[in-house]
Design a protein around this motif. Structure first.
Motif, mmCIF file in Angstrom:
data_model
loop_
_atom_site.group_PDB
_atom_site.id
_atom_site.type_symbol
_atom_site.label_atom_id
_atom_site.label_comp_id
_atom_site.label_asym_id
_atom_site.label_seq_id
_atom_site.Cartn_x
_atom_site.Cartn_y
_atom_site.Cartn_z
ATOM 1 N N MET A 19 0.838 -1.200 0.000
ATOM 2 C CA MET A 19 0.000 0.000 0.000
ATOM 3 C C MET A 19 0.869 1.245 0.000
ATOM 4 S SD MET A 19 -3.425 0.877 1.854
ATOM 5 C CE MET A 19 -4.192 2.471 1.764
ATOM 6 N N GLU A 20 1.934 1.246 0.770
ATOM 7 C CA GLU A 20 2.864 2.377 0.756
ATOM 8 C C GLU A 20 3.400 2.596 -0.655
ATOM 9 O OE1 GLU A 20 5.591 2.834 4.432
ATOM 10 O OE2 GLU A 20 5.260 0.665 4.187
ATOM 11 N N GLU A 21 3.753 1.508 -1.334
ATOM 12 C CA GLU A 21 4.299 1.599 -2.693
ATOM 13 C C GLU A 21 3.275 2.149 -3.674
ATOM 14 O OE1 GLU A 21 5.441 -2.425 -3.400
ATOM 15 O OE2 GLU A 21 7.199 -2.310 -2.110
ATOM 16 N N VAL A 22 2.061 1.633 -3.623
ATOM 17 C CA VAL A 22 1.018 2.059 -4.568
ATOM 18 C C VAL A 22 0.657 3.532 -4.363
ATOM 19 C CG1 VAL A 22 -1.407 1.734 -5.208
ATOM 20 C CG2 VAL A 22 0.096 -0.251 -4.953
ATOM 21 N N LEU A 23 0.549 3.956 -3.106
ATOM 22 C CA LEU A 23 0.211 5.350 -2.823
ATOM 23 C C LEU A 23 1.426 6.277 -2.879
ATOM 24 C CD1 LEU A 23 -2.347 4.991 0.107
ATOM 25 C CD2 LEU A 23 -2.808 5.418 -2.312
ATOM 26 N N ASN A 24 2.609 5.673 -2.916
ATOM 27 C CA ASN A 24 3.854 6.442 -2.917
ATOM 28 C C ASN A 24 3.925 7.362 -1.697
ATOM 29 O OD1 ASN A 24 6.391 7.093 -3.933
ATOM 30 N ND2 ASN A 24 5.595 8.851 -5.055
ATOM 31 N N LEU A 25 3.512 6.797 -0.569
ATOM 32 C CA LEU A 25 3.535 7.516 0.704
ATOM 33 C C LEU A 25 4.098 6.596 1.778
ATOM 34 C CD1 LEU A 25 -0.022 9.149 0.752
ATOM 35 C CD2 LEU A 25 2.154 10.338 0.443
ATOM 36 N N PRO A 26 4.863 7.148 2.721
ATOM 37 C CA PRO A 26 5.353 6.312 3.816
ATOM 38 C C PRO A 26 4.240 5.999 4.810
ATOM 39 C CG PRO A 26 6.036 8.575 4.159
ATOM 40 C CD PRO A 26 5.364 8.527 2.809
ATOM 41 N N HIS A 27 4.430 4.945 5.524
ATOM 42 C CA HIS A 27 3.513 4.470 6.560
ATOM 43 C C HIS A 27 3.025 5.617 7.454
ATOM 44 C CE1 HIS A 27 2.834 2.531 10.539
ATOM 45 N NE2 HIS A 27 2.323 1.564 9.820
ATOM 46 N N GLU A 28 3.947 6.469 7.857
ATOM 47 C CA GLU A 28 3.629 7.571 8.778
ATOM 48 C C GLU A 28 2.655 8.579 8.187
ATOM 49 O OE1 GLU A 28 6.871 6.837 7.798
ATOM 50 O OE2 GLU A 28 7.229 5.543 9.516
ATOM 51 N N ARG A 29 2.590 8.683 6.867
ATOM 52 C CA ARG A 29 1.679 9.633 6.214
ATOM 53 C C ARG A 29 0.297 9.036 5.964
ATOM 54 N NH1 ARG A 29 3.699 13.267 2.326
ATOM 55 N NH2 ARG A 29 1.542 13.969 2.328
ATOM 56 N N ILE A 30 0.127 7.745 6.279
ATOM 57 C CA ILE A 30 -1.137 7.064 6.020
ATOM 58 C C ILE A 30 -1.868 6.702 7.320
ATOM 59 C CG2 ILE A 30 -2.212 5.056 4.945
ATOM 60 C CD1 ILE A 30 0.253 4.992 3.030
ATOM 61 N N ILE A 31 -1.153 6.101 8.262
ATOM 62 C CA ILE A 31 -1.771 5.634 9.509
ATOM 63 C C ILE A 31 -2.406 6.812 10.258
ATOM 64 C CG2 ILE A 31 -1.337 4.578 11.774
ATOM 65 C CD1 ILE A 31 -1.265 2.640 9.386
ATOM 66 N N GLY A 32 -3.664 6.609 10.689
ATOM 67 C CA GLY A 32 -4.391 7.639 11.427
ATOM 68 C C GLY A 32 -5.108 8.635 10.533
ATOM 69 N N ARG A 33 -4.907 8.527 9.237
ATOM 70 C CA ARG A 33 -5.542 9.452 8.294
ATOM 71 C C ARG A 33 -6.651 8.740 7.528
ATOM 72 N NH1 ARG A 33 -0.301 11.100 8.830
ATOM 73 N NH2 ARG A 33 0.016 13.329 9.063
ATOM 74 N N THR A 34 -7.497 9.526 6.873
ATOM 75 C CA THR A 34 -8.590 8.986 6.063
ATOM 76 C C THR A 34 -8.249 9.148 4.583
ATOM 77 O OG1 THR A 34 -9.772 11.076 5.871
ATOM 78 C CG2 THR A 34 -10.259 9.721 7.818
ATOM 79 N N ASP A 35 -9.079 8.546 3.740
ATOM 80 C CA ASP A 35 -8.896 8.719 2.299
ATOM 81 C C ASP A 35 -8.964 10.195 1.916
ATOM 82 O OD1 ASP A 35 -8.568 5.998 1.724
ATOM 83 O OD2 ASP A 35 -10.729 5.685 1.513
ATOM 84 N N ALA A 36 -9.812 10.957 2.585
ATOM 85 C CA ALA A 36 -9.926 12.395 2.293
ATOM 86 C C ALA A 36 -8.599 13.112 2.523
ATOM 87 C CB ALA A 36 -11.012 13.034 3.148
ATOM 88 N N ASP A 37 -7.807 12.613 3.461
ATOM 89 C CA ASP A 37 -6.518 13.226 3.771
ATOM 90 C C ASP A 37 -5.430 12.874 2.759
ATOM 91 O OD1 ASP A 37 -7.564 14.239 6.207
ATOM 92 O OD2 ASP A 37 -7.099 12.347 7.214
ATOM 93 N N ILE A 38 -5.537 11.701 2.134
ATOM 94 C CA ILE A 38 -4.419 11.243 1.298
ATOM 95 C C ILE A 38 -4.738 11.075 -0.179
ATOM 96 C CG2 ILE A 38 -3.258 10.123 3.230
ATOM 97 C CD1 ILE A 38 -4.321 7.455 2.244
ATOM 98 N N ILE A 39 -6.018 11.146 -0.549
ATOM 99 C CA ILE A 39 -6.389 10.995 -1.960
ATOM 100 C C ILE A 39 -6.797 12.356 -2.506
ATOM 101 C CG2 ILE A 39 -8.001 9.925 -3.577
ATOM 102 C CD1 ILE A 39 -8.101 7.545 -1.652
ATOM 103 N N PHE A 40 -6.068 12.802 -3.515
ATOM 104 C CA PHE A 40 -6.295 14.148 -4.039
ATOM 105 C C PHE A 40 -7.354 14.175 -5.137
ATOM 106 C CE2 PHE A 40 -1.946 14.004 -2.402
ATOM 107 C CZ PHE A 40 -2.109 14.892 -1.361
ATOM 108 N N ASP A 41 -7.661 13.037 -5.737
ATOM 109 C CA ASP A 41 -8.703 12.940 -6.757
ATOM 110 C C ASP A 41 -10.037 12.769 -6.027
ATOM 111 O OD1 ASP A 41 -10.631 11.976 -8.552
ATOM 112 O OD2 ASP A 41 -9.151 10.918 -9.755
ATOM 113 N N LYS A 42 -10.838 13.816 -5.996
ATOM 114 C CA LYS A 42 -12.080 13.802 -5.219
ATOM 115 C C LYS A 42 -13.084 12.773 -5.742
ATOM 116 C CE LYS A 42 -10.596 16.601 -2.282
ATOM 117 N NZ LYS A 42 -10.007 15.990 -1.086
ATOM 118 N N GLY A 43 -13.084 12.498 -7.048
ATOM 119 C CA GLY A 43 -13.972 11.474 -7.585
ATOM 120 C C GLY A 43 -13.599 10.101 -7.057
ATOM 121 N N ARG A 44 -12.297 9.806 -7.033
ATOM 122 C CA ARG A 44 -11.810 8.534 -6.506
ATOM 123 C C ARG A 44 -12.107 8.447 -5.009
ATOM 124 N NH1 ARG A 44 -8.782 4.563 -8.313
ATOM 125 N NH2 ARG A 44 -8.300 5.685 -10.212
#
Length: 84
Positions: A19-44
């Motif tokens: 998941m880190e690889e696919v999102l190109n984000l480290p673990h620390e930038r994902i854990i505790g956050r929601t899709d709204a925080d990490i997905i910039f494509d609002k349709g997705r």
């Protein structure tokens, strides 16, 4: 294979390395956050939110196909979400 666990508010509690690889984000930038925080494509984001809501409201499994650009190519995923 991407694996993750979310709480009922949609916050990521656990993810795997893929998941880190696919999102190109480290673990620390994902854990505790929601899709709204990490997905910039609002349709997705809305698609993911709708499927999360469907799982929570039906208390049953939801399966769908997702296409995510990764390393310059389209990657196809069969997504299976279910309540724990």
């Amino acid at each position: 294979m991407v694996i993750y666990i979310k709480d009922i508010k949609g916050r990521y509690l656990a993810i795997n390395r893929r998941m880190e690889e696919v999102l190109n984000l480290p673990h620390e930038r994902i854990i505790g956050r929601t899709d709204a925080d990490i997905i910039f494509d609002k349709g997705r984001y809305q698609e993911y939110k709708n499927s999360d809501d469907a799982v929570l409201s039906s208390k049953s499994m939801v399966v769908f196909e997702d296409v995510i650009p990764f390393e310059g190519k389209k990657q196809y995923f069969l997504v299976t979400k279910f309540p724990l």
